[in-house]
Design an enzyme around this catalytic site. Structure first.
Site, PDB file in Angstrom:
ATOM      1  N   TYR A 185      46.312  52.548  21.921  1.00  0.00           N
ATOM      2  CA  TYR A 185      47.364  52.327  22.909  1.00  0.00           C
ATOM      3  C   TYR A 185      48.676  52.694  22.241  1.00  0.00           C
ATOM      4  CZ  TYR A 185      44.630  49.633  26.375  1.00  0.00           C
ATOM      5  OH  TYR A 185      43.743  49.234  27.334  1.00  0.00           O
ATOM      6  N   HIS A 202      38.628  52.414  33.698  1.00  0.00           N
ATOM      7  CA  HIS A 202      38.888  51.185  32.945  1.00  0.00           C
ATOM      8  C   HIS A 202      38.063  50.030  33.528  1.00  0.00           C
ATOM      9  CE1 HIS A 202      42.220  50.228  29.935  1.00  0.00           C
ATOM     10  NE2 HIS A 202      41.648  49.048  30.053  1.00  0.00           N
ATOM     11  N   THR A 213      43.778  56.151  25.166  1.00  0.00           N
ATOM     12  CA  THR A 213      43.576  55.651  26.536  1.00  0.00           C
ATOM     13  C   THR A 213      44.814  55.956  27.361  1.00  0.00           C
ATOM     14  OG1 THR A 213      42.086  53.920  25.794  1.00  0.00           O
ATOM     15  CG2 THR A 213      43.154  53.574  27.915  1.00  0.00           C
ATOM     16  N   SER A 216      38.896  48.621  19.785  1.00  0.00           N
ATOM     17  CA  SER A 216      40.105  48.577  20.619  1.00  0.00           C
ATOM     18  C   SER A 216      41.360  48.332  19.785  1.00  0.00           C
ATOM     19  CB  SER A 216      39.956  47.448  21.650  1.00  0.00           C
ATOM     20  OG  SER A 216      41.206  47.133  22.232  1.00  0.00           O
ATOM     21  N   LYS A 256      40.696  59.095  27.041  1.00  0.00           N
ATOM     22  CA  LYS A 256      39.945  58.145  27.882  1.00  0.00           C
ATOM     23  C   LYS A 256      40.784  57.744  29.099  1.00  0.00           C
ATOM     24  CE  LYS A 256      37.821  53.493  27.613  1.00  0.00           C
ATOM     25  NZ  LYS A 256      38.685  52.544  28.296  1.00  0.00           N
TER      26      LYS A 256
END
Ligand code: FMN
Length: 405
Positions: A140, A291, A166, A118, A267
């Site tokens: 992100y 999510h 994402t 992540s 995603k």
């Protein structure tokens, strides 16, 4: 093996299934961290919908067959994996246990699969990449294109084999449980809030000791070198909102396709239209995901959205799926509806909470055992043989791939 590792292995070995791992995590974690992991957005409608969708689909088993050793291996974006289950990108995992993202990556590697690191990890992407085994990097935008570009360049240099953008996090979803617990990404255990948090933390001395020894990590190390308005960016930027979306936009995806050398995964896709847009923008795979019910409450269950997306995308890209997977049978249902592989978020987080890296290994081993047993009971030889015919048509959501126009 040290005494601590041995104790963790023994604790991990006692976990029986996902519910058991969740209970063990609840015993280990302070309420705020437990509910940060378990909770969903707003009324948690989508969170419940995810679980219900898996429950409602039934198998069409082929009896009177003997399968010695079902084959769980497959390929994702050209990489062979032994288990069609990836560990999903999850921020905040170092709060769950100091092994954090390193434990998740190690557990995935030992299970013969891929970890998706992540952006909001508790360790830098460079440190996570050092864990042996295949890894993808989840991106992100963090409200600024420059932050996104910084992360992409570093992920490329660190050797991640795919980039996962994402796209369902324009803003952070509102999770009432976090709000009530005083937990947010910006919360630090400091003198000011120690009194407020004491009732949550004192009943969990083992967690508290580990957290103190780990140096009270609360920032996003990946963004430590990044400045926003001339000061270092921290996790608060995410919760505070800011100039732009935390997710890359379609314009950003164009930039990513042009600048990322390697497979690009999108995603957070929930409709065939967005799936096709992602493929047109150069995505090599899409992840059908809500999510884990943590963003847009009212999103469809991913198992419900999956068949139409698989049908629309065809062989132009691979389709993966996550949100609500708790058992080996859930994995097999998603694969039967066309997912190439699935991702699990909370399940490894619960294992991590219960017993660190050993707990992550254990929950993946539980999934493997459940898949093997279920496939033998279904009469299914290999996960690559799965298709909608392995499911009871009356229970399958939406138009089936063959019938869709
Ligand atoms: C505690 C937690 C943190 C998460 N953080 C991220 C993140 O940083 N980036 C991301 O793309 N998804 C994040 N997710 C979503 C997961 O990647 C995944 O989509 C979701 O957990 C799947 O649902 P499941 O938990 O029911 O398996 C997070 C999920 C959880 C539970």
């Amino acid at each position: 093996m040290t005494f601590v590792e041995d104790a963790r292995r023994r604790r991990a070995a006692r976990l029986l299934d996902a519910a058991d791992a969740q209970r063990a995590a609840a015993r280990a974690l302070p309420r705020g961290i437990r509910e940060y992991v378990d909770g969903g957005a707003e009324g948690e409608v989508t969170l419940r919908r995810n679980a219900k969708a898996f429950e409602e689909v039934a198998f069409a088993p082929r009896m009177a067959t003997w399968i010695d050793e079902p084959d769980l291996s497959t390929k994702v974006l050209g990489s062979p994996i032994d288990l069609p289950v990836l560990t999903a990108p999850c921020g905040g995992m170092r709060l769950v246990h100091p092994d954090g993202d390193l434990g998740l990556a190690t557990g995935a590697a030992r299970a013969g699969t891929i970890h998706v690191a992540s952006s909001a990890a508790g360790y830098t992407l460079e440190d996570i990449a050092k864990v042996e085994g295949p890894q993808w990097f989840q991106l992100y935008r963090f409200s600024a294109q420059s932050t996104m570009e910084n992360l992409v360049g570093r992920a490329q240099a660190a050797g991640y084999s795919a980039l996962v953008a994402t796209v369902d996090t324009a803003v952070s979803g509102f999770r009432p449980r976090d709000y009530k617990n005083g937990f947010s990404y910006s919360m630090r255990v400091n003198a000011r809030n120690a009194v407020k948090l004491a009732p949550q933390l004192l009943p969990k001395p083992a967690w508290l000791t580990r957290y103190l020894l780990d140096g009270l990590p609360f920032e996003i190390p990946n963004t430590a070198q990044v400045t926003v308005d001339g000061r270092p960016m921290v996790l608060t930027e995410m919760t505070k909102g800011g100039a732009g979306s935390h997710s890359p936009t379609w314009t950003d995806l164009g930039w990513l396709r042009a600048n990322w050398q390697g497979p690009l995964v999108v995603k957070g896709i929930l409709t065939p239209e967005d799936a096709l847009r992602a493929v047109d923008a150069g995505a090599d795979a899409v992840i059908v995901s809500n999510h884990g019910g943590r963003q847009l409450d009212g999103s469809p269950a991913t198992l419900t959205a999956l068949p139409r997306i698989v049908d629309a995308v065809g062989d132009r890209a691979e389709v993966l799926c996550d949100s609500g997977i708790r058992r080996g049978s859930d994995v097999l249902k998603a694969l039967s509806l066309g997912a190439r592989a699935v991702l699990v978020g909370r399940l490894p987080a619960w294992g991590l909470a219960a017993a660190g890296t050993a707990g992550v290994e254990r929950v993946l081993e539980i999934l493997r055992t459940e898949m093997v047993r279920t496939m033998r009971l279904m009469g299914c030889r290999a996960v690559t043989d799965l298709d909608p015919a392995w499911l009871d048509a009356a229970t399958v959501p939406g138009p089936k791939p063959k019938e869709a126009s």
